[in-house]
Write a protein that holds these residues in place. Structure first.
Motif, PDB file in Angstrom:
ATOM      1  N   TRP A  24      51.399 -14.532 -48.793  1.00 45.62           N
ATOM      2  CA  TRP A  24      50.890 -13.563 -49.760  1.00 45.62           C
ATOM      3  C   TRP A  24      50.149 -14.232 -50.905  1.00 45.62           C
ATOM      4  CZ3 TRP A  24      55.993 -13.210 -47.916  1.00 45.62           C
ATOM      5  CH2 TRP A  24      56.201 -12.182 -46.985  1.00 45.62           C
ATOM      6  N   GLY A  25      50.031 -15.573 -50.880  1.00 44.31           N
ATOM      7  CA  GLY A  25      49.343 -16.275 -51.940  1.00 44.31           C
ATOM      8  C   GLY A  25      50.215 -16.565 -53.142  1.00 44.31           C
ATOM      9  N   HIS A  26      51.526 -16.375 -53.039  1.00 46.08           N
ATOM     10  CA  HIS A  26      52.446 -16.670 -54.125  1.00 46.08           C
ATOM     11  C   HIS A  26      53.007 -18.084 -53.968  1.00 46.08           C
ATOM     12  CE1 HIS A  26      53.155 -12.047 -54.187  1.00 46.08           C
ATOM     13  NE2 HIS A  26      52.096 -12.389 -54.880  1.00 46.08           N
ATOM     14  N   ARG A  43      39.726 -13.124 -62.342  1.00 49.58           N
ATOM     15  CA  ARG A  43      41.097 -12.622 -62.359  1.00 49.58           C
ATOM     16  C   ARG A  43      41.760 -12.785 -63.730  1.00 49.58           C
ATOM     17  NH1 ARG A  43      44.429  -8.813 -60.794  1.00 49.58           N
ATOM     18  NH2 ARG A  43      46.594  -9.472 -60.873  1.00 49.58           N
ATOM     19  N   PHE A  52      42.311  -8.203 -57.284  1.00 50.18           N
ATOM     20  CA  PHE A  52      42.051  -9.088 -56.150  1.00 50.18           C
ATOM     21  C   PHE A  52      41.197  -8.390 -55.094  1.00 50.18           C
ATOM     22  CE2 PHE A  52      45.827 -11.551 -57.625  1.00 50.18           C
ATOM     23  CZ  PHE A  52      45.198 -12.778 -57.707  1.00 50.18           C
ATOM     24  N   ARG A  83      44.059 -15.121 -54.003  1.00 42.82           N
ATOM     25  CA  ARG A  83      45.321 -15.419 -54.690  1.00 42.82           C
ATOM     26  C   ARG A  83      45.618 -16.914 -54.663  1.00 42.82           C
ATOM     27  NH1 ARG A  83      46.492 -10.312 -52.380  1.00 42.82           N
ATOM     28  NH2 ARG A  83      47.211  -8.818 -53.953  1.00 42.82           N
ATOM     29  N   HIS A 138      45.764 -19.421 -57.974  1.00 40.64           N
ATOM     30  CA  HIS A 138      46.964 -20.222 -58.225  1.00 40.64           C
ATOM     31  C   HIS A 138      46.620 -21.701 -58.322  1.00 40.64           C
ATOM     32  CE1 HIS A 138      50.029 -17.211 -58.278  1.00 40.64           C
ATOM     33  NE2 HIS A 138      49.806 -16.798 -57.054  1.00 40.64           N
TER      34      HIS A 138
END
Length: 207
Positions: A116-118, A162, A169, A184, A188
């Motif tokens: 999820w890009g976390h 962002r 997004f 994402r 990050h």
């Protein structure tokens, strides 16, 4: 004016502009110029934004007859200005991309992000309590701006859109042609690069 009426009115303006009506084209420029400048500034910075938007309007004028209304005119124009801005960002870059630098801390590996890009592995904690406190230091502020210029153009664009423009997004994905998940990851990575620079600055006092 309702959204439907606005859309119909804009289609009429596009048709008139295609047929050589300069007033109609000027009205389209007036409606969309500000948001185009904001997007360009998010990607290349404010100093180049107006030039980029002028180039985008030239491109839009040449292609207007091919606009098929599959998306809104606003979305179509923002795609054009995003492409122009990314092209300019790549051309203006005079530094080695950070993507080519060795990742000494190991934080930029894809394994540190989930699907999820976390974060899978969280970055180091900042020493000061808030980013606002950090930005009060003028030298550090210049250092952060310098670091942003070193980021690869797409990564820098995603970060600015962002974190500085509060763009969603989904819209970033549409503007820059990257998936939302990839956007994402890119934001990050940009945040992590800045955190590492800030940590180094706090320890050494140098950028």
């Amino acid at each position: 004016m309702s959204a439907a009426n606005h859309h119909t009115d804009e289609k009429d303006l596009v048709f008139a502009a295609i047929n050589g009506n300069d007033n109609a084209y000027a009205e389209l420029v007036q409606r969309h110029h500000s948001i185009m400048v904001a997007v360009a500034a998010a990607i290349v910075g404010p100093s180049l934004a107006e030039d980029v938007v002028q180039d985008a309007w030239v491109s839009a004028h040449r292609a207007l007859a091919k606009f098929e209304h599959r998306s809104s005119l606003k979305t179509w124009l923002l795609r054009i200005v995003s492409n122009e801005a990314l092209t300019r960002a790549k051309r203006e870059s005079r530094h080695i991309s950070l993507d080519t630098q060795p990742d000494e801390g190991g934080y930029l590996d894809d394994d540190n992000f989930n699907r999820w890009g976390h974060w899978a592995n969280k970055p180091p904690h900042w020493h000061l309590e808030t980013p606002d406190a950090l930005l009060e230091e003028v030298d550090l502020h210049h250092c952060i701006n310098k670091t942003l210029l070193l980021l690869p153009p797409t990564q820098r664009a995603v970060f600015r859109l962002r974190d500085m423009e509060q763009t969603s997004f989904d819209q970033i994905s549409e503007l820059l042609g990257v998936s939302a998940a990839n956007a994402r990851v890119l934001v990050h990575r940009a945040r992590l690069t800045l955190m590492n620079i800030i940590d180094s600055y706090q320890e050494t006092g140098r950028c």
